[in-house]
Design a protein around this motif. Structure first.
Motif, PDB file in Angstrom:
ATOM      1  N   ALA A   1      -5.793   2.875   8.472  1.00 18.55           N
ATOM      2  CA  ALA A   1      -5.557   4.111   7.723  1.00 18.55           C
ATOM      3  C   ALA A   1      -4.453   3.940   6.692  1.00 18.55           C
ATOM      4  CB  ALA A   1      -5.209   5.248   8.681  1.00 18.55           C
ATOM      5  N   GLU A   2      -3.372   3.284   7.089  1.00 20.27           N
ATOM      6  CA  GLU A   2      -2.240   3.105   6.187  1.00 20.27           C
ATOM      7  C   GLU A   2      -2.487   1.989   5.179  1.00 20.27           C
ATOM      8  OE1 GLU A   2      -1.151   5.180   9.752  1.00 20.27           O
ATOM      9  OE2 GLU A   2      -1.979   3.152   9.527  1.00 20.27           O
ATOM     10  N   LEU A   3      -3.375   1.050   5.505  1.00 21.55           N
ATOM     11  CA  LEU A   3      -3.642  -0.086   4.629  1.00 21.55           C
ATOM     12  C   LEU A   3      -4.778   0.167   3.647  1.00 21.55           C
ATOM     13  CD1 LEU A   3      -3.397  -2.857   7.363  1.00 21.55           C
ATOM     14  CD2 LEU A   3      -1.700  -2.371   5.601  1.00 21.55           C
ATOM     15  N   ALA A   4      -5.433   1.305   3.765  1.00 16.90           N
ATOM     16  CA  ALA A   4      -6.584   1.614   2.907  1.00 16.90           C
ATOM     17  C   ALA A   4      -6.143   1.859   1.470  1.00 16.90           C
ATOM     18  CB  ALA A   4      -7.323   2.829   3.444  1.00 16.90           C
ATOM     19  N   HIS A   5      -7.049   1.555   0.547  1.00 17.93           N
ATOM     20  CA  HIS A   5      -6.853   1.799  -0.878  1.00 17.93           C
ATOM     21  C   HIS A   5      -7.977   2.694  -1.385  1.00 17.93           C
ATOM     22  CE1 HIS A   5      -3.520  -1.029  -1.683  1.00 17.93           C
ATOM     23  NE2 HIS A   5      -4.017  -1.689  -0.660  1.00 17.93           N
ATOM     24  N   PRO A   6      -7.859   3.234  -2.588  1.00 23.19           N
ATOM     25  CA  PRO A   6      -8.963   4.029  -3.135  1.00 23.19           C
ATOM     26  C   PRO A   6     -10.270   3.242  -3.246  1.00 23.19           C
ATOM     27  CG  PRO A   6      -6.954   4.412  -4.392  1.00 23.19           C
ATOM     28  CD  PRO A   6      -6.671   3.290  -3.451  1.00 23.19           C
ATOM     29  N   GLU A   7     -10.182   1.917  -3.303  1.00 28.04           N
ATOM     30  CA  GLU A   7     -11.381   1.079  -3.322  1.00 28.04           C
ATOM     31  C   GLU A   7     -11.959   1.021  -1.916  1.00 28.04           C
ATOM     32  OE1 GLU A   7     -14.098  -0.271  -5.263  1.00 28.04           O
ATOM     33  OE2 GLU A   7     -12.314  -0.709  -6.486  1.00 28.04           O
ATOM     34  N   PRO A   8     -13.152   1.575  -1.678  1.00 31.52           N
ATOM     35  CA  PRO A   8     -13.712   1.589  -0.329  1.00 31.52           C
ATOM     36  C   PRO A   8     -13.875   0.171   0.238  1.00 31.52           C
ATOM     37  CG  PRO A   8     -14.944   3.049  -1.779  1.00 31.52           C
ATOM     38  CD  PRO A   8     -14.023   2.258  -2.648  1.00 31.52           C
ATOM     39  N   ASN A   9     -13.515   0.006   1.495  1.00 26.08           N
ATOM     40  CA  ASN A   9     -13.699  -1.248   2.234  1.00 26.08           C
ATOM     41  C   ASN A   9     -12.892  -2.415   1.670  1.00 26.08           C
ATOM     42  OD1 ASN A   9     -15.469  -0.098   4.121  1.00 26.08           O
ATOM     43  ND2 ASN A   9     -17.233  -0.442   2.785  1.00 26.08           N
ATOM     44  N   PHE A  10     -11.770  -2.098   1.058  1.00 28.62           N
ATOM     45  CA  PHE A  10     -10.857  -3.143   0.596  1.00 28.62           C
ATOM     46  C   PHE A  10      -9.505  -2.946   1.269  1.00 28.62           C
ATOM     47  CE2 PHE A  10      -7.322  -4.393  -2.124  1.00 28.62           C
ATOM     48  CZ  PHE A  10      -7.554  -5.752  -2.190  1.00 28.62           C
TER      49      PHE A  10
ATOM     50  N   ALA B   1       0.852  -1.180   0.000  1.00 32.52           N
ATOM     51  CA  ALA B   1       0.000   0.000   0.000  1.00 32.52           C
ATOM     52  C   ALA B   1       0.894   1.238   0.000  1.00 32.52           C
ATOM     53  CB  ALA B   1      -0.910  -0.007   1.223  1.00 32.52           C
ATOM     54  N   ARG B   2       0.538   2.229  -0.815  1.00 36.85           N
ATOM     55  CA  ARG B   2       1.425   3.379  -1.011  1.00 36.85           C
ATOM     56  C   ARG B   2       1.743   4.095   0.309  1.00 36.85           C
ATOM     57  NH1 ARG B   2       2.727   6.173  -5.688  1.00 36.85           N
ATOM     58  NH2 ARG B   2       1.105   5.046  -6.826  1.00 36.85           N
ATOM     59  N   SER B   3       0.748   4.247   1.173  1.00 35.58           N
ATOM     60  CA  SER B   3       0.975   4.947   2.440  1.00 35.58           C
ATOM     61  C   SER B   3       1.876   4.155   3.378  1.00 35.58           C
ATOM     62  CB  SER B   3      -0.364   5.225   3.135  1.00 35.58           C
ATOM     63  OG  SER B   3      -1.173   6.069   2.351  1.00 35.58           O
ATOM     64  N   LEU B   4       1.879   2.851   3.220  1.00 36.02           N
ATOM     65  CA  LEU B   4       2.670   1.999   4.104  1.00 36.02           C
ATOM     66  C   LEU B   4       4.138   1.937   3.682  1.00 36.02           C
ATOM     67  CD1 LEU B   4       2.672  -0.046   6.460  1.00 36.02           C
ATOM     68  CD2 LEU B   4       2.013  -1.813   4.800  1.00 36.02           C
TER      69      LEU B   4
END
Length: 439
Positions: free
Chosen positions: A352-361, A329-332
């Motif tokens: 927060a750091e593992l989130a992607h633009p795809e909601p709830n993925f 993930a880019r933030s990670l």
């Protein structure tokens, strides 16, 4: 269609996937777990003979422990170090067999694609309102399952890095595939006949390589005629052996010290600064040829312990934002860059750091680290605790990420502060997970 009453789909029934299931159960969130094998922990069964260098206290997820103990399960001694097989037998199999988990476990399911129902990657309007659609292949044929969220815990075990040093298979690597085995073969047990009295090359410098080298060193005593050559890309092997007595996980430090011992005593021949460009097959075996023209071999077998990488193909119709270097993930990525961080210097991170633009993925576990080799099981457990809290709407718990990792004793941050002109990749940390096999 609305995903409100649909289950959360967990992909992968390894330690982190099952931990996610335990947290979902504890939060009373319905879920389904897909596993490619015919039982839980398929990947770990490939290295069941390997002892983990972290004790039981680091390898049991808190929510899973609570679920098991409520059913009368007796936890192993916190200070003992299990093998992969013991991790399955004493923890993962009992957990997968709990009715709360087992009733939602779908084995022999290969996930081939994930998308949003009725739409594709390009569509933005009301994207988060459409449920996920998970396509799987099973003995019963193709299946499709709707889900409100997806937690990808598939790991990286089935996508090893190549022997070739430039990230692509070396010239001739595919032709020699029958003689190359990725990971940590059981050379003292199941795989002994393939390695005894053979000339064996181990390629790689991390803990998987060290485990393979040490087992092969024992095999040289039990099966005279076995020859072992250890091939590493780094020119200076000094820090490859880890922090030894300075490691906060003593068994991790001992692993490196033992590997150095078999090299120093000549049981294993170490070849440094060797970056494989070509593998030449001949009647007497295979020879590795480096970019600088050096040759080693011939060999009868090659153990590829160069690490693993994530398989992102099944996510191609999702809006996944991965770092262009690490494929995490880019933030990670800045937190786990192996050019900077060892296991103990990776900061806490969660939903927060593992989130992607795809909601709830979310991608969790070893796969969340992409190509970074610094993953520990304790990291994955805290990741899924935070992610499940986020899915439950408990923002405070999702943000309260607590993670203290044991220092390796060879922190690359220290090397940078010392003014090193060249920042070395710290491959002395865990490979995958898989790659959790080195935890």
């Amino acid at each position: 269609m609305t995903p409100t009453n649909l289950p959360v789909a967990v992909i992968g029934a390894g330690p982190v996937g099952l931990a996610a299931a335990a947290h979902l159960h504890e939060r009373c969130i319905p879920f389904v777990v897909f596993e490619v094998g015919d039982d839980a922990a398929t990947s770990i069964r490939e290295w069941s003979h390997v002892q983990l260098f972290s004790p039981w206290s680091h390898n049991i997820d808190p929510a899973a422990r609570r679920l098991l103990e409520a059913d009368g399960w007796i936890a192993p001694n916190d200070q003992e170090h299990p093998t992969g097989g013991e991790l399955i037998q004493r923890y993962l199999q009992p957990l997968a067999s709990m009715p709360a988990i087992g009733s939602a476990l779908r084995t022999n399911r290969l996930v081939v694609g994930i998308t949003r129902a009725g739409t594709d990657k390009v569509t933005t309007s009301a994207r988060g309102e459409a449920p996920f659609l998970i396509s799987t292949e099973s003995p019963f044929g193709p299946e499709r399952t709707l889900a409100r969220a997806v937690i990808d815990a598939t790991g990286t075990w089935f996508t090893p890095n190549p022997v070739g040093a430039d990230g692509r298979p070396a010239i001739g690597e595919h032709h020699a595939a029958d003689l190359i085995e990725a990971g940590i073969p059981d050379v003292l047990g199941r795989d002994r006949r393939r390695y005894a009295k053979r000339r064996v090359a181990v390629v790689g410098s991390g803990h998987s390589a060290q485990n393979a080298v040490l087992d092969l060193a024992v095999l040289t005593e039990r099966a005279p005629g076995t020859e072992v050559t250890w091939i590493v890309r780094r020119a200076d092997p000094g820090q490859m052996f880890g922090g030894t007595a300075n490691d906060q996980l003593p068994e991790r430090g001992k692993l490196g010290a033992d590997a150095q011992h078999v090299v120093d005593h000549g049981t294993v021949q170490l070849v440094t600064g060797f970056r494989t460009e070509r593998i030449a097959s001949g009647p007497d075996g295979v020879t590795l040829i480096a970019v600088d023209g050096r040759k080693v071999g011939p060999f009868d077998r090659i153990v590829n312990a160069t690490g693993f990488r994530p398989d992102l193909e099944m996510l191609s119709e999702l809006r996944v934002d991965v770092d262009p270097v690490l494929q995490s993930a880019r933030s990670l990525a800045p937190m786990i860059d192996p050019n900077v961080h060892s296991c103990g210097s990776v900061p806490p991170h969660g939903a927060a750091e593992l989130a992607h633009p795809e909601p709830n993925f979310y991608i969790v576990g070893a796969k969340s680290y992409g190509r970074a080799p610094t993953f520990l099981l304790a990291t994955g457990y805290e990741q899924v605790r935070s992610v499940v809290a986020k899915l439950a709407g408990d923002q405070a718990a999702a943000e309260d990420v607590q993670l203290i990792l044991p220092e390796t004793g060879v922190c690359s941050l220290d090397r940078m502060r010392a003014g090193s002109a060249t920042v070395e990749r710290d491959l002395a940390a865990v490979s995958n997970a898989a790659n959790a096999c080195c935890n």
